[in-house]
Design an enzyme around this catalytic site. Structure first.
Site, PDB file in Angstrom:
ATOM      1  N   HIS A   1      49.299-109.893  16.126  1.00 56.78           N
ATOM      2  CA  HIS A   1      49.119-109.490  14.781  1.00 56.78           C
ATOM      3  C   HIS A   1      50.470-109.080  14.266  1.00 56.78           C
ATOM      4  CE1 HIS A   1      45.267-107.268  16.461  1.00 56.78           C
ATOM      5  NE2 HIS A   1      45.095-108.471  16.097  1.00 56.78           N
TER       6      HIS A   1
ATOM      7  N   ARG B   1      34.051-113.926  38.373  1.00 58.36           N
ATOM      8  CA  ARG B   1      35.245-113.331  38.183  1.00 58.36           C
ATOM      9  C   ARG B   1      35.570-112.812  36.829  1.00 58.36           C
ATOM     10  NH1 ARG B   1      40.556-115.754  37.780  1.00 58.36           N
ATOM     11  NH2 ARG B   1      42.186-114.680  38.833  1.00 58.36           N
TER      12      ARG B   1
ATOM     13  N   HIS C   1      45.113-109.350  33.791  1.00 60.43           N
ATOM     14  CA  HIS C   1      45.006-110.881  33.552  1.00 60.43           C
ATOM     15  C   HIS C   1      45.730-110.788  32.295  1.00 60.43           C
ATOM     16  CE1 HIS C   1      43.136-114.903  34.200  1.00 60.43           C
ATOM     17  NE2 HIS C   1      43.893-115.167  33.373  1.00 60.43           N
TER      18      HIS C   1
ATOM     19  N   GLU D   1      48.164-114.529  38.936  1.00 61.72           N
ATOM     20  CA  GLU D   1      49.297-115.385  38.799  1.00 61.72           C
ATOM     21  C   GLU D   1      50.527-114.758  38.220  1.00 61.72           C
ATOM     22  OE1 GLU D   1      48.240-118.685  36.180  1.00 61.72           O
ATOM     23  OE2 GLU D   1      46.662-119.436  37.304  1.00 61.72           O
TER      24      GLU D   1
ATOM     25  N   ASN E   1      44.534-120.138  42.603  1.00 58.44           N
ATOM     26  CA  ASN E   1      44.124-121.013  41.419  1.00 58.44           C
ATOM     27  C   ASN E   1      44.908-122.297  41.815  1.00 58.44           C
ATOM     28  OD1 ASN E   1      43.390-118.362  40.716  1.00 58.44           O
ATOM     29  ND2 ASN E   1      44.605-118.074  38.887  1.00 58.44           N
TER      30      ASN E   1
ATOM     31  N   TYR F   1      45.042-126.263  40.006  1.00 59.92           N
ATOM     32  CA  TYR F   1      44.383-127.031  38.828  1.00 59.92           C
ATOM     33  C   TYR F   1      45.175-128.428  39.080  1.00 59.92           C
ATOM     34  CZ  TYR F   1      42.929-123.004  35.912  1.00 59.92           C
ATOM     35  OH  TYR F   1      42.242-122.178  35.482  1.00 59.92           O
TER      36      TYR F   1
ATOM     37  N   GLU G   1      40.387-119.995  40.571  1.00 55.68           N
ATOM     38  CA  GLU G   1      40.387-120.544  39.241  1.00 55.68           C
ATOM     39  C   GLU G   1      40.635-121.991  39.673  1.00 55.68           C
ATOM     40  OE1 GLU G   1      43.132-119.658  35.948  1.00 55.68           O
ATOM     41  OE2 GLU G   1      42.620-117.626  36.355  1.00 55.68           O
TER      42      GLU G   1
HETATM   43  C1  GBH Z   1      45.196-120.273  34.172  1.00 55.85           C
HETATM   44  O1  GBH Z   1      46.567-120.474  34.804  1.00 55.85           O
HETATM   45  C2  GBH Z   1      45.084-118.904  33.761  1.00 55.85           C
HETATM   46  O2  GBH Z   1      44.733-117.835  34.723  1.00 55.85           O
HETATM   47  C3  GBH Z   1      43.951-118.803  32.541  1.00 55.85           C
HETATM   48  O3  GBH Z   1      43.791-117.703  31.854  1.00 55.85           O
HETATM   49  C4  GBH Z   1      43.864-120.153  31.747  1.00 55.85           C
HETATM   50  O4  GBH Z   1      42.969-119.966  30.857  1.00 55.85           O
HETATM   51  C5  GBH Z   1      44.051-121.298  32.630  1.00 55.85           C
HETATM   52  O5  GBH Z   1      44.900-121.335  33.505  1.00 55.85           O
HETATM   53  C6  GBH Z   1      43.980-122.687  31.905  1.00 55.85           C
HETATM   54  O6  GBH Z   1      45.271-122.748  31.345  1.00 55.85           O
HETATM   55  O7  GBH Z   1      53.019-125.629  29.859  1.00 55.85           O
HETATM   56  O8  GBH Z   1      54.049-127.047  31.444  1.00 55.85           O
HETATM   57  O9  GBH Z   1      54.910-124.853  31.071  1.00 55.85           O
HETATM   58  C7  GBH Z   1      46.790-121.744  35.256  1.00 55.85           C
HETATM   59  C8  GBH Z   1      48.076-121.996  35.601  1.00 55.85           C
HETATM   60  C9  GBH Z   1      50.446-122.171  35.027  1.00 55.85           C
HETATM   61  C10 GBH Z   1      48.764-123.443  33.734  1.00 55.85           C
HETATM   62  C11 GBH Z   1      51.257-122.367  33.744  1.00 55.85           C
HETATM   63  C12 GBH Z   1      49.777-123.716  32.704  1.00 55.85           C
HETATM   64  C13 GBH Z   1      52.103-123.859  32.108  1.00 55.85           C
HETATM   65  C14 GBH Z   1      52.351-125.219  32.136  1.00 55.85           C
HETATM   66  N1  GBH Z   1      48.978-122.163  34.366  1.00 55.85           N
HETATM   67  N2  GBH Z   1      51.244-123.593  33.019  1.00 55.85           N
HETATM   68  S1  GBH Z   1      53.612-125.600  30.959  1.00 55.85           S
END
Ligand code: GBH
Length: 492
Positions: free
Chosen positions: A59, A98, A143, A188, A329, A331, A397
């Site tokens: 904001h 969750r 979060h 995280e 988590n 990915y 996640e």
């Molecule tokens: C999750 O973190 C979050 O918990 C969630 O809120 C989010 O929506 C989801 O990811 C999807 O992004 O841009 O190269 O610096 C996931 C782990 C760690 C992923 C930091 C993105 C940044 C990488 N995240 N990372 S960079």
């Protein structure tokens, strides 16, 4: 240990990638879906909610913080549409949901001075509706949406915030604890510490790359441990739940598997990422390589102390062993290459000093950091299980971003392959993964990426004031997996 991992890596790389397990998930395995307060709720100033750092960041800052200049004022409007969310979960057939509690909805300025009953009621209604439908709430206390007042008090850089967090946690345990089996204290911590306090890309937007992220992680760990001890001493006997802190990790593979330097670099990157939070929680202290490197570099840069805060013996004992279960988590993973020591102003990146890449063959999502390497999840689970012996693990996640298409084959394939990796970890490697909450139930506010990157298995129309929800192909596939406990048309 290293040799064990390397053999596993080679084995997994040589086995066919397209292989999806045709086994059934064990009856005890629970499927679920995930989301987080600021990303879905909206209702940012309704019914007594106080301002948090994301409200403030978006904001009052000049534009450019979020690619599409959007914010979470309305988001998915789950503050009003939570019943529809519960309906969707019920239709999916999942057993876990969750979600996170917005701290400033419960305590408007973050302090225990004033409890906002309407905020408590919102979550109580949601929790009770979930329970009525046989869905277990898996609640995250933090979060990333710190009350603004506490941020001005120093936020995650001020050790006293850990006492405010503990007080907030106690209020949540008191009010919601009778209905909750799984609590995550902080989601995280490293993401908020690095992105919020070192890169300045997330709220509160600080650029403190020399030490902000280390202090933030230290305070986060203290906060988690205080909340865990409160639960352990005051609530566990009656409520019988589990409390954990979530780790965001990936497998770190040597770029050249035959290079000793790359092997060392990959291990260092793993320790200074995953181990940064994992080691204190399971062993009481930062990884030794992290302590040594940051101490040496601090000295070189004329600091008469290390930029990495030192735990006292008392703190070590207090933090060690404070995960009743591990919300993990996952990915993606990385290939890691050794680099000669860079020179420059002290920073987190110079402290680690490695090059990371995604393998060219790993499919790419809409997010530049996210490629698909499901074998990495199996490698990681084996490593974590061996090093930390965490008991129960929930994949809290795991998910895939695209541009929002309804026929989201990329997401469907990603989820299928990652569930297969989990299943093999359970059946073949004996890792105790008890559940999976896909990220995410629906498209939502993706932080600095706004609404441009979509992770939902359910589409949300953000141009429609009703925020209409529509199932994507991946949701239909997931519904079938949940019903049959099988990833293919047939299992045996
Ligand atoms: C999750 O973190 C979050 O918990 C969630 O809120 C989010 O929506 C989801 O990811 C999807 O992004 O841009 O190269 O610096 C996931 C782990 C760690 C992923 C930091 C993105 C940044 C990488 N995240 N990372 S960079």
């Amino acid at each position: 240990m290293k040799r064990y991992c390397l053999i596993l890596v080679l084995y997994l790389i040589s086995s066919s990638r397209a292989d999806i397990s045709n086994k059934y998930f064990p009856e005890s395995f629970q499927f679920g879906a995930a989301g987080a307060a600021y990303q879905i709720e909206g209702g940012w100033n309704e019914d007594g909610k106080g301002e948090n750092i994301w409200d403030h960041f978006l904001h009052y800052n000049v534009s450019g913080k979020v690619v599409d200049d959007s914010n979470g004022d309305v988001a998915c409007d789950s503050y009003h549409k939570w019943q529809e969310d519960v309906d969707n979960l019920k239709q999916l057939g999942v057993k876990l949901y969750r979600f996170s509690i917005s701290w400033s909805r419960i305590l408007p300025d973050g302090t225990p001075y004033q409890v906002n009953q309407k905020g408590i009621d919102y979550y109580l209604n949601l929790i009770k509706a979930l329970k009525q439908n046989g869905i277990e709430p898996v609640i995250t206390l933090y979060h990333w949406d710190l009350p603004q007042h506490l941020s001005e008090f120093g936020g995650w850089l001020n050790p006293q915030i850990s006492d405010y967090f503990a007080a907030y946690a106690r209020i949540c345990f008191e009010n919601f604890g009778p209905y909750v089996k799984y609590w995550t204290t902080i989601n995280e911590p490293l993401s908020t510490c690095v992105i919020g306090y070192a890169q300045g890309l997330h709220a509160p937007g600080y650029y403190l790359i020399d030490g902000g992220m280390y202090q933030c992680a230290y305070v986060s760990l203290l906060a988690h441990a205080k909340a865990w001890h409160i639960y352990d001493e005051e609530f566990r006997a009656q409520q019988g739940g589990k409390v954990g802190i979530s780790l965001a990790c990936g497998a770190q593979l040597p770029f050249d598997p035959n290079s000793a330097q790359d092997q060392e670099a990959a291990e260092r990157n793993y320790q200074m990422g995953c181990g940064w939070v994992g080691n204190p929680i399971y062993f009481g202290n930062w990884p030794q390589v992290m302590i040594d490197r940051i101490a040496a570099k601090s000295k070189q840069d004329n600091y008469p102390f290390s930029r990495l805060p030192e735990f006292t013996q008392e703190e070590i004992e207090f933090i060690k062993g404070t995960n009743d279960f591990l919300p993990l988590n996952y990915y993606t993973s990385a290939l890691v290459q050794y680099a000669d020591e860079w020179t420059g102003a002290p920073s987190y990146w110079l402290d680690i000093n490695v090059q990371t890449f995604a393998n060219e063959s790993w499919p790419k999502s809409a997010s530049d950091w996210l490629t698909s390497y499901p074998e990495g999840l199996r490698i990681l689970l084996n490593r974590i299980n061996k090093d930390y012996n965490p008991g129960e693990i929930i994949i809290a996640e795991n998910g895939w971003s695209d541009n929002g298409e309804l026929d989201d084959q990329g997401r469907l394939t990603y989820i299928q392959a990652h569930l297969s990796a989990i299943l093999e970890s359970i059946l073949e490697d004996g890792v105790n993964v008890s559940g999976y909450t896909v990220w995410s139930l629906m498209d939502n506010f993706e932080w600095a990426e706004g609404y441009t990157q979509r992770f939902g298995i359910i589409k949300v129309d953000f141009d429609d004031p009703q925020r209409t929800r529509t199932w994507k192909s991946s949701a239909k596939y997931y519904q079938n997996v949940v019903a049959t406990r099988c990833l293919l048309d047939q299992c045996q």
